[in-house]
Design a protein around this motif. Structure first.
Motif, PDB file in Angstrom:
ATOM      1  N   ILE A 152       0.178  -1.239   4.098  1.00  0.00           N
ATOM      2  CA  ILE A 152       0.477  -1.182   2.665  1.00  0.00           C
ATOM      3  C   ILE A 152      -0.220  -2.323   1.934  1.00  0.00           C
TER       4      ILE A 152
ATOM      5  N   TRP B  23       5.023   3.455   1.248  1.00  0.00           N
ATOM      6  CA  TRP B  23       6.339   2.968   1.641  1.00  0.00           C
ATOM      7  C   TRP B  23       7.218   4.136   2.077  1.00  0.00           C
ATOM      8  N   ALA B  24       7.212   5.230   1.307  1.00  0.00           N
ATOM      9  CA  ALA B  24       8.020   6.408   1.643  1.00  0.00           C
ATOM     10  C   ALA B  24       7.571   7.032   2.964  1.00  0.00           C
ATOM     11  N   ALA B  25       6.287   6.890   3.286  1.00  0.00           N
ATOM     12  CA  ALA B  25       5.766   7.407   4.551  1.00  0.00           C
ATOM     13  C   ALA B  25       6.060   6.466   5.714  1.00  0.00           C
ATOM     14  N   GLU B  26       6.709   5.340   5.398  1.00  0.00           N
ATOM     15  CA  GLU B  26       7.107   4.350   6.395  1.00  0.00           C
ATOM     16  C   GLU B  26       5.918   3.773   7.157  1.00  0.00           C
ATOM     17  N   LEU B  27       4.816   3.556   6.432  1.00  0.00           N
ATOM     18  CA  LEU B  27       3.672   2.904   7.050  1.00  0.00           C
ATOM     19  C   LEU B  27       3.980   1.423   7.234  1.00  0.00           C
ATOM     20  N   PRO B  28       3.325   0.789   8.189  1.00  0.00           N
ATOM     21  CA  PRO B  28       3.558  -0.640   8.412  1.00  0.00           C
ATOM     22  C   PRO B  28       3.207  -1.471   7.181  1.00  0.00           C
ATOM     23  N   ASP B  29       3.927  -2.551   6.996  1.00  0.00           N
ATOM     24  CA  ASP B  29       3.700  -3.427   5.845  1.00  0.00           C
ATOM     25  C   ASP B  29       2.248  -3.885   5.753  1.00  0.00           C
TER      26      ASP B  29
END
Length: 96
Positions: A85, A76-82
């Protein structure tokens, strides 16, 4: 962020956790990291097969969930797509 970078951050969080770190005493962290990295890469490629690198360490269900929560936090902190995740969570979720 590569799978190996994610795993490095993930393992730092787990090692820093006072309740979880004793389970890693004597564990080859390099080997564990390689296994987790492969599992995460497979998850990102859409492989739905569970790849629990944490099995055999004697973690309780709650502790295993916390390990997976650390992974989700890193992703989440790396802003990966949902979707990525969710795939990673499924790959490492607590075995039924």
């Amino acid at each position: 962020m590569t799978s190996s970078e994610v795993v490095a951050r993930w393992l730092r969080l787990v090692v820093a956790d006072a309740e979880l770190s004793p389970y890693l005493i004597g564990v080859d962290l390099g080997r564990l990291a390689a296994h987790l990295t492969a599992g995460l890469a497979n998850a990102f490629d859409g492989n739905t097969m569970p790849n629990d690198g944490w099995g055999g360490l004697g973690l309780s269900e709650a502790q295993h969930r916390r390990v997976v929560d650390y992974l989700v936090g890193v992703l989440w902190a790396a802003e990966l797509p949902d979707g990525h995740i969710a795939q990673a969570r499924r790959a490492f979720e607590v075995p039924a």
